[in-house]
Design a protein around this motif. Structure first.
Motif, PDB file in Angstrom:
ATOM      1  N   HIS A   3       1.454  10.032  -9.268  1.00 50.01           N
ATOM      2  CA  HIS A   3       0.002   9.952  -9.359  1.00 50.01           C
ATOM      3  C   HIS A   3      -0.447   8.651  -8.713  1.00 50.01           C
ATOM      4  CE1 HIS A   3       1.426   7.816 -12.990  1.00 50.01           C
ATOM      5  NE2 HIS A   3       0.361   7.057 -12.831  1.00 50.01           N
ATOM      6  N   THR A   4      -1.705   8.617  -8.317  1.00 51.76           N
ATOM      7  CA  THR A   4      -2.277   7.442  -7.673  1.00 51.76           C
ATOM      8  C   THR A   4      -3.207   6.740  -8.649  1.00 51.76           C
ATOM      9  OG1 THR A   4      -4.068   8.786  -6.748  1.00 51.76           O
ATOM     10  CG2 THR A   4      -2.100   8.480  -5.393  1.00 51.76           C
ATOM     11  N   PRO A   5      -3.492   5.459  -8.434  1.00 51.60           N
ATOM     12  CA  PRO A   5      -4.362   4.729  -9.361  1.00 51.60           C
ATOM     13  C   PRO A   5      -5.766   5.319  -9.397  1.00 51.60           C
ATOM     14  CG  PRO A   5      -3.139   3.222  -7.935  1.00 51.60           C
ATOM     15  CD  PRO A   5      -2.920   4.599  -7.387  1.00 51.60           C
ATOM     16  N   LEU A   6      -6.449   5.055 -10.494  1.00 55.98           N
ATOM     17  CA  LEU A   6      -7.836   5.495 -10.632  1.00 55.98           C
ATOM     18  C   LEU A   6      -8.729   4.749  -9.651  1.00 55.98           C
ATOM     19  CD1 LEU A   6      -8.167   5.558 -14.533  1.00 55.98           C
ATOM     20  CD2 LEU A   6      -7.829   7.524 -13.022  1.00 55.98           C
ATOM     21  N   SER A   7      -9.762   5.418  -9.201  1.00 57.62           N
ATOM     22  CA  SER A   7     -10.772   4.775  -8.363  1.00 57.62           C
ATOM     23  C   SER A   7     -11.817   4.122  -9.262  1.00 57.62           C
ATOM     24  CB  SER A   7     -11.433   5.807  -7.446  1.00 57.62           C
ATOM     25  OG  SER A   7     -10.480   6.388  -6.579  1.00 57.62           O
ATOM     26  N   PRO A   8     -12.581   3.173  -8.734  1.00 59.22           N
ATOM     27  CA  PRO A   8     -13.592   2.495  -9.567  1.00 59.22           C
ATOM     28  C   PRO A   8     -14.597   3.452 -10.193  1.00 59.22           C
ATOM     29  CG  PRO A   8     -13.228   1.288  -7.527  1.00 59.22           C
ATOM     30  CD  PRO A   8     -12.477   2.566  -7.387  1.00 59.22           C
ATOM     31  N   GLU A   9     -14.898   4.575  -9.506  1.00 57.84           N
ATOM     32  CA  GLU A   9     -15.897   5.505 -10.037  1.00 57.84           C
ATOM     33  C   GLU A   9     -15.312   6.502 -11.030  1.00 57.84           C
ATOM     34  OE1 GLU A   9     -14.329   7.228  -6.143  1.00 57.84           O
ATOM     35  OE2 GLU A   9     -14.933   5.266  -6.940  1.00 57.84           O
ATOM     36  N   ASP A  10     -13.994   6.500 -11.223  1.00 58.91           N
ATOM     37  CA  ASP A  10     -13.362   7.446 -12.136  1.00 58.91           C
ATOM     38  C   ASP A  10     -13.566   7.034 -13.584  1.00 58.91           C
ATOM     39  OD1 ASP A  10     -12.364   8.981 -10.049  1.00 58.91           O
ATOM     40  OD2 ASP A  10     -10.452   7.913  -9.977  1.00 58.91           O
ATOM     41  N   PRO A  11     -13.708   8.011 -14.480  1.00 58.10           N
ATOM     42  CA  PRO A  11     -13.775   7.675 -15.912  1.00 58.10           C
ATOM     43  C   PRO A  11     -12.419   7.154 -16.391  1.00 58.10           C
ATOM     44  CG  PRO A  11     -13.618  10.045 -15.614  1.00 58.10           C
ATOM     45  CD  PRO A  11     -13.798   9.460 -14.240  1.00 58.10           C
ATOM     46  N   VAL A  12     -12.439   6.350 -17.434  1.00 56.26           N
ATOM     47  CA  VAL A  12     -11.195   5.818 -17.987  1.00 56.26           C
ATOM     48  C   VAL A  12     -10.690   6.658 -19.157  1.00 56.26           C
ATOM     49  CG1 VAL A  12     -11.664   3.472 -17.221  1.00 56.26           C
ATOM     50  CG2 VAL A  12     -12.475   4.221 -19.462  1.00 56.26           C
ATOM     51  N   GLU A  18      -6.847   9.219 -22.646  1.00 55.47           N
ATOM     52  CA  GLU A  18      -6.893   8.072 -21.746  1.00 55.47           C
ATOM     53  C   GLU A  18      -6.397   8.517 -20.380  1.00 55.47           C
ATOM     54  OE1 GLU A  18      -4.881   3.621 -21.154  1.00 55.47           O
ATOM     55  OE2 GLU A  18      -4.339   4.894 -22.870  1.00 55.47           O
ATOM     56  N   LEU A  19      -7.160   8.220 -19.332  1.00 57.40           N
ATOM     57  CA  LEU A  19      -6.785   8.629 -17.981  1.00 57.40           C
ATOM     58  C   LEU A  19      -5.957   7.529 -17.333  1.00 57.40           C
ATOM     59  CD1 LEU A  19     -10.095  10.326 -16.780  1.00 57.40           C
ATOM     60  CD2 LEU A  19      -8.207  11.264 -18.125  1.00 57.40           C
ATOM     61  N   LEU A  20      -4.783   7.907 -16.831  1.00 58.60           N
ATOM     62  CA  LEU A  20      -3.831   6.943 -16.292  1.00 58.60           C
ATOM     63  C   LEU A  20      -3.805   6.910 -14.773  1.00 58.60           C
ATOM     64  CD1 LEU A  20      -0.855   7.721 -18.696  1.00 58.60           C
ATOM     65  CD2 LEU A  20      -2.702   6.053 -18.998  1.00 58.60           C
ATOM     66  N   GLY A  21      -4.208   7.976 -14.122  1.00 59.64           N
ATOM     67  CA  GLY A  21      -4.182   8.022 -12.669  1.00 59.64           C
ATOM     68  C   GLY A  21      -4.611   9.377 -12.174  1.00 59.64           C
ATOM     69  N   ARG A  22      -4.685   9.496 -10.870  1.00 61.67           N
ATOM     70  CA  ARG A  22      -5.080  10.748 -10.225  1.00 61.67           C
ATOM     71  C   ARG A  22      -3.841  11.570  -9.855  1.00 61.67           C
ATOM     72  NH1 ARG A  22      -9.971  10.416  -5.951  1.00 61.67           N
ATOM     73  NH2 ARG A  22     -11.632   9.653  -7.337  1.00 61.67           N
ATOM     74  N   ILE A  23      -3.847  12.852 -10.235  1.00 56.37           N
ATOM     75  CA  ILE A  23      -2.798  13.763  -9.795  1.00 56.37           C
ATOM     76  C   ILE A  23      -3.192  14.382  -8.459  1.00 56.37           C
ATOM     77  CG2 ILE A  23      -1.541  15.886 -10.310  1.00 56.37           C
ATOM     78  CD1 ILE A  23      -1.883  15.270 -13.258  1.00 56.37           C
ATOM     79  N   GLY A  24      -4.450  14.737  -8.316  1.00 57.79           N
ATOM     80  CA  GLY A  24      -4.929  15.351  -7.086  1.00 57.79           C
ATOM     81  C   GLY A  24      -6.319  15.893  -7.283  1.00 57.79           C
ATOM     82  N   GLN A  25      -6.787  16.693  -6.321  1.00 61.12           N
ATOM     83  CA  GLN A  25      -8.120  17.252  -6.440  1.00 61.12           C
ATOM     84  C   GLN A  25      -8.173  18.624  -5.803  1.00 61.12           C
ATOM     85  OE1 GLN A  25     -10.787  14.588  -4.460  1.00 61.12           O
ATOM     86  NE2 GLN A  25     -10.016  15.060  -2.415  1.00 61.12           N
TER      87      GLN A  25
END
Length: 414
Positions: A3-12, A18-25
């Motif tokens: 997974h990749t790090p969260l972007s500034p606009e992503d919810p936490v 608790e959201l730890l990172g992005r899997i994809g879209q």
């Protein structure tokens, strides 16, 4: 799965996860790796703010209701959802493993024994889904994750009640993945039956055993044409002889000619037992096989990529929506995993070590000095050179050492 790090606009956090990172879209949403208060990992799907409207909320709510109904050991479990939240979200079980499409493209097709084991597992899971009055309608390699405890089916977003008039799509709409789509589904026939899942499973097993689909072409439109043409049979080239009868039946053009999921399970058992193994043993071997290859080439054991060499991945066909009978002509997007999110796991490329820099070569005289005298064992000084040391550097060092020894011997009192 990476997974990749969260972007500034992503919810936490969402719904206590608790959201730890992005899997994809996917086309409508973002999928995050989440964690419950008790530490349970989850795939959390969120609808993009740009597409949040009454229609998308309704479709999302229907997807949630379907997932609440679907259950089974081979189905990614429903963990929670809220279609009325400001950011509608849905949490399902997180399966730590690649999808079947990415796995086959990285490691090659599965042996017939393991393909049959996979078929028995998935057919039994689909049979349970059909018993609940549902069907998947978009089974494909990207929706089968090879986890540490065996394969699991994900993404029931297109699932529909087989006996209901309620539909997730408008009239004359075709929804699904062309290369795994049954002919009647591609033609826009309604209502569909569970036979569409049998055809799709046949396409999945064909891909697992050979690396190709029943019908392939340059565009989705051409694939639709091949799938719906009664005179064009599926491409069964490369299929092991023991799987040919099974796949021929599952990929029959007419829905009435296809076996039931229960029959598929029995035929897969026959293939396994003909090779001297019980089905339970074959299932364990499938999980061990995929886990071993995944761990061997996983991110933890792969060489670190060099900045100048980009990471290379593979692409698959995705779900498409089109008005029947006209088919889409758009380019093929990337593969999906965990409810429509692309699997971001990179394909490990073999890295060859950079050759040691050479500043010159030894002269013939230097090469002769390298060789030990006849009958004389090599000394410690003649051990293999370290990779970072060049031949010229070694020869110069030996000449310097020889000069020092000569000077020391001339001055010594004995």
């Amino acid at each position: 799965m990476q997974h990749t790090p969260l972007s500034p606009e992503d919810p936490v956090s969402l719904g206590g996860f608790e959201l730890l990172g992005r899997i994809g879209q996917g086309g409508m949403g973002q999928v995050f790796l989440g964690e419950s208060p008790g530490g349970e990992p989850a795939a959390v799907k969120v609808i993009k703010p740009a597409v949040v409207d009454s229609e998308s909320r309704q479709r999302f709510a229907q997807e949630i209701e379907v997932l609440k109904t679907v259950w089974g050991p081979r189905i990614a479990a429903f963990l929670g959802a809220d279609a009325e939240a400001e950011q509608p979200w849905l949490a399902t079980e997180y399966v730590d493993g690649p999808d079947l499409g990415r796995y086959v493209k990285s490691h090659g097709p599965l042996p017939s024994l393991l393909t049959a084991a996979l078929g028995a597992i998935l057919a039994e899971a689909l049979s349970a889904v059909h018993t609940q009055g549902l069907m998947h309608r978009d089974l494909k390699p990207a929706n089968i994750l090879l986890g540490p405890n065996g394969p699991k089916i994900i993404d029931f977003g297109l699932a529909a009640f087989s006996e209901s008039n309620v539909s997730l799509t408008a009239p004359n709409q075709v929804v699904g993945t062309p290369v795994c789509m049954a002919p009647e589904q591609a033609a826009g026939e309604k209502p569909l039956t569970s036979a569409v899942d049998v055809y799709a499973l046949g396409a999945v097993l064909l891909f697992a055993a050979t690396g190709h689909y029943p019908h392939e072409a340059a565009t989705p439109y051409m694939v639709f044409h091949l799938v719906t043409d009664p005179g064009t049979g599926p491409d069964l080239s490369g299929v092991p002889a023991e799987l040919l009868s099974l796949l021929t039946g599952m990929l029959a053009h007419s829905a009435e000619d296809r076996p039931s999921p229960g029959d598929v399970v029995q035929q897969c058992r026959t293939v396994v037992e003909a090779q001297g193994m019980k089905i339970a043993q074959a299932r364990r071997r499938l999980t061990a096989h995929t886990a071993a290859l995944r761990d061997r080439t996983g991110p933890g054991n792969a060489p670190a990529p060099r900045p100048a060499r980009p990471v290379v991945g593979f692409e698959h066909l995705r779900t498409v929506t089109a008005s029947a009978p006209h088919a889409p002509q758009s380019p093929e997007p990337t593969s999906t995993a965990h409810d429509g999110a692309p699997d971001p796991t990179p394909v490990t490329m073999r890295e060859e070590p950079d050759p040691a820099p050479r500043t010159g070569v030894d002269t013939p005289e230097e090469v002769r000095r390298e060789q030990p005298a006849p009958g004389r064992p090599p000394t410690a000084a003649r051990r293999p050179k370290e990779p970072a040391r060049t031949l010229r550097h070694s020869a110069q060092a030996r000449r310097t050492a020889e000069q020092l020894r000569t000077t020391y011997a001339a001055r010594a009192p004995f």
